[in-house]
Scaffold this motif. Structure first.
Motif, short mmCIF file in Angstrom:
data_model
loop_
_atom_site.label_atom_id
_atom_site.label_comp_id
_atom_site.label_asym_id
_atom_site.label_seq_id
_atom_site.Cartn_x
_atom_site.Cartn_y
_atom_site.Cartn_z
N ILE A 142 7.14 78.76 82.10
CA ILE A 142 7.23 77.30 82.10
C ILE A 142 8.20 76.84 81.03
O ILE A 142 8.17 77.29 79.89
N ARG A 143 9.08 75.89 81.44
CA ARG A 143 9.99 75.27 80.48
C ARG A 143 9.79 73.76 80.52
O ARG A 143 9.16 73.22 81.42
N TYR A 144 10.34 73.11 79.53
CA TYR A 144 10.21 71.67 79.40
C TYR A 144 11.56 71.01 79.62
O TYR A 144 12.56 71.42 79.03
N VAL B 150 8.66 72.63 84.19
CA VAL B 150 9.49 73.27 85.21
C VAL B 150 9.17 74.76 85.24
O VAL B 150 9.14 75.42 84.19
N ASN B 151 8.97 75.31 86.45
CA ASN B 151 8.69 76.75 86.54
C ASN B 151 9.99 77.54 86.58
O ASN B 151 11.09 76.99 86.49
N GLY C 176 12.83 76.49 88.81
CA GLY C 176 13.44 75.18 88.60
C GLY C 176 12.70 74.04 89.25
O GLY C 176 13.23 72.92 89.32
N LEU C 177 11.48 74.29 89.71
CA LEU C 177 10.69 73.24 90.36
C LEU C 177 9.79 72.56 89.35
O LEU C 177 9.17 73.21 88.50
N VAL C 178 9.71 71.23 89.46
CA VAL C 178 8.84 70.46 88.57
C VAL C 178 7.40 70.61 89.06
O VAL C 178 7.09 70.28 90.21
N VAL C 179 6.55 71.10 88.18
CA VAL C 179 5.15 71.29 88.55
C VAL C 179 4.26 70.20 87.99
O VAL C 179 3.13 70.00 88.46
N GLN C 180 4.75 69.46 87.00
CA GLN C 180 3.97 68.36 86.44
C GLN C 180 4.89 67.44 85.64
O GLN C 180 5.82 67.91 84.96
N HIS C 181 4.63 66.13 85.73
CA HIS C 181 5.38 65.17 84.91
C HIS C 181 4.43 64.55 83.90
O HIS C 181 3.32 64.13 84.25
#
Length: 213
Positions: free
Chosen positions: A27-29, A56-57, A60-65
């Motif tokens: 996970i990245r921010y 972002v996993n 490169g998909l956003v998993v949570q905002h």
């Protein structure tokens, strides 16, 4: 039999923890600063929390905002707005409950108008009582003033107790006159309010009697 089961459970737990650690490590921010520039980080930074960020996993998909942190002023404004909206909702619910109770208590317009007239009759009775008391107190004041005038015409001094009685009686009369004005103003205000109340009742009855679609 119990030992193999314990071994299997331990293997499953280790595998689960390993997978969780691997996913967390991927996970990245991602966030945008005040100039709209995109940033990435492997750890959560103060700037990311300030502007809000996405998790972002590894694909490169956003998993949570996560939205940005509110300032003290923004939190206060948000709390105030929420309180105002809650108050409006409570008021609307209370009005709806009152309307329901009114329709149940007065199933027809005649019974409702009788109730409105009873309110006016109560105020009128209060006005009538005040008027009677006022006339009585005005007469008492006139008598005291007459006694003082007789003494003055006779060239005699007006005693202090009579002067004090006149002053006290004037205060009583003034208080009653103020009470009468307030009651008369309340009567006029109630008449105006009842016009709107009757119109509201008629709207509710019309809506109640309208056939359901």
């Amino acid at each position: 039999m119990r030992k193999p089961l314990l071994v299997i459970a331990a293997v499953v737990l280790v595998a689960s923890l390993s997978a969780h650690a691997q996913n967390t490590g991927n996970i990245r921010y991602k966030w945008y600063d005040g100039q709209g520039l995109m940033h990435f980080s492997d750890s959560l930074t103060a700037e990311a929390m300030k502007y809000g960020y996405d998790l972002v996993n590894d694909r490169g998909l956003v998993v949570q905002h996560v939205p940005r942190q509110l300032t003290a002023a923004e939190r206060a404004a948000a709390n105030k707005l929420a309180a105002e909206q809650a108050a409006k909702q409570r008021a609307a619910q209370e009005r709806a409950n009152a309307d329901t109770q009114m329709l149940a208590a007065y199933p027809d317009e005649e019974s409702y108008q009788i109730s409105l007239q009873q309110t006016l009759d109560t105020i009128d009775q209060q006005i009538h009582t005040t008027q009677i008391n006022l006339r009585s107190q005005e007469k008492a004041l006139t008598d005291l003033l007459g006694r003082a005038a007789d003494l003055e015409n006779a060239k005699s001094p007006v005693p202090k107790f009579l002067v004090d009685s006149i002053a006290q009686q004037r205060n009583v009369v003034a208080a009653l006159r103020n009470t009468l004005r307030r009651q008369q103003a309340l009567h006029a205000q109630t008449v105006q309010e009842q016009v709107g109340q009757l119109a509201h009742y008629r709207e509710l009855k019309a809506a109640q009697e309208q056939p359901a679609e």
